[in-house]
Write a protein that holds these residues in place. Structure first.
Motif, short mmCIF file in Angstrom:
data_model
loop_
_atom_site.label_atom_id
_atom_site.label_comp_id
_atom_site.label_asym_id
_atom_site.label_seq_id
_atom_site.Cartn_x
_atom_site.Cartn_y
_atom_site.Cartn_z
N THR A 169 0.79 3.36 2.26
CA THR A 169 1.26 3.44 3.65
C THR A 169 2.58 2.70 3.80
O THR A 169 3.54 3.21 4.40
CB THR A 169 0.21 2.86 4.61
OG1 THR A 169 -1.03 3.56 4.45
CG2 THR A 169 0.67 3.00 6.05
N GLU A 183 6.22 4.60 4.59
CA GLU A 183 6.93 4.20 5.81
C GLU A 183 8.30 3.64 5.46
O GLU A 183 9.28 3.88 6.17
CB GLU A 183 6.10 3.20 6.60
CG GLU A 183 4.89 3.84 7.28
CD GLU A 183 4.09 2.86 8.12
OE1 GLU A 183 4.36 1.65 8.03
OE2 GLU A 183 3.20 3.32 8.87
N THR A 225 0.84 -1.20 0.00
CA THR A 225 0.00 0.00 0.00
C THR A 225 0.88 1.25 0.00
O THR A 225 2.08 1.19 0.24
CB THR A 225 -0.91 0.05 1.24
OG1 THR A 225 -0.08 0.19 2.42
CG2 THR A 225 -1.76 -1.21 1.34
N PRO A 233 -2.23 6.74 8.91
CA PRO A 233 -0.78 6.48 8.89
C PRO A 233 -0.02 7.31 7.87
O PRO A 233 1.14 7.65 8.08
CB PRO A 233 -0.70 4.98 8.56
CG PRO A 233 -2.02 4.42 8.96
CD PRO A 233 -3.01 5.51 8.67
N ILE A 234 -0.68 7.63 6.75
CA ILE A 234 -0.04 8.48 5.75
C ILE A 234 0.18 9.88 6.32
O ILE A 234 1.25 10.49 6.14
CB ILE A 234 -0.90 8.58 4.47
CG1 ILE A 234 -1.11 7.19 3.85
CG2 ILE A 234 -0.29 9.55 3.47
CD1 ILE A 234 0.05 6.66 3.08
#
Length: 263
Positions: free
Chosen positions: A71, A75, A69, A102-103
């Motif tokens: 994300t 990360e 993803t 999270p983004i």
């Protein structure tokens, strides 16, 4: 103003859809980025490999890639010692706040809808220039010491980079409110930049402690958060936060806040 210009940006576009790739490449080119400075990848693994071979200034990706993803990708970028300075923009039709959270926390420059208005992409590109080369603060050679409080390593790295670009001399980091409280009792800070959602002690509890129980009750406090609950944010304002800034944010917001708070 940044000395780098849009036509000097190097971009890696990570998009599995050939149609979307052509649309976004066309808009990037329309805004002045030469086609030879736009690389493309169809999945995250290939994108990371390409970044390590030739590091771009900016990565733009979809949320859902064949192997990971968006994300996962951001990360991987922002936790890597050799890639973490690469800017990141997400373009996605995803609207679920929990999926996008999270983004936001990872330090994305912008999250654009799909389909987006071209002007939104243009604005994100100019924000990228400011992230790469923030305009320094003009505080008459005043040396600043700022406490940065955030449980996310990627978020701390992103904010630290901006603060350093603004010319902040000393940045002390804490992973949560409890750790920050001990530092505040031992060291003077010109300002505190904190997240809201943190383990052990959240941002509101930290602000309550600073304003009511610390040796620095008047220190300016900027909260940078992706929190969307208005009642929680209202409680933070009542607790005495100096300003609240949304994630994602741009350097100009931080620059303006610090100038207003410290002059």
């Amino acid at each position: 103003m940044p000395t780098i210009t849009i036509d000097q940006l190097s971009v890696l576009l990570v998009e599995p859809s050939g149609t979307q790739e052509r649309i976004i490449r066309g808009h990037l080119n329309d805004f002045g980025i030469p086609l030879e400075r736009i690389q493309t990848a169809q999945n995250g693994s290939s994108a990371l490999q390409m970044m390590r071979g030739s590091r771009p200034d900016l990565a733009i990706s979809a949320m859902y890639l064949p192997d990971m993803t968006g994300t996962d990708l951001v990360e991987a970028i922002h936790t890597s010692d050799d890639l973490h300075e690469i800017g990141y923009i997400l373009i996605s039709s995803e609207t679920n706040i929990r999926v996008l959270e999270p983004i936001r926390q990872a330090g994305a420059i912008a999250i654009l809808p799909k389909p987006y208005v071209p002007e939104q992409l243009k604005t994100a590109l100019y924000t990228t220039l400011d992230v790469l080369e923030p305009e320094p603060l003009d505080l008459d050679d005043q040396q600043l010491t700022i406490l940065l409080v955030d449980d996310s390593l990627t978020s701390r790295r992103h904010i630290r980079r901006m603060l350093e670009g603004l010319g902040v001399d000393v940045i002390v980091e804490a992973e949560n409110g409890n750790e920050a409280m001990g530092m505040i009792n031992e060291q003077f800070f010109d300002a505190i930049v904190t997240d809201y959602n943190m383990p052990e002690m959240d941002g509101k509890e930290l602000i309550d402690h600073i304003r009511n129980s610390s040796s620095q009750p008047g220190v300016p406090i900027l909260m940078i958060t992706s929190e969307q609950d208005n009642s929680r944010l209202a409680a933070v304002e009542q607790a005495g936060v100096s300003a609240i800034c949304d994630k994602p944010f741009d350097p100009e917001t931080i620059r303006s806040y610090l100038k207003n708070a410290l002059i």
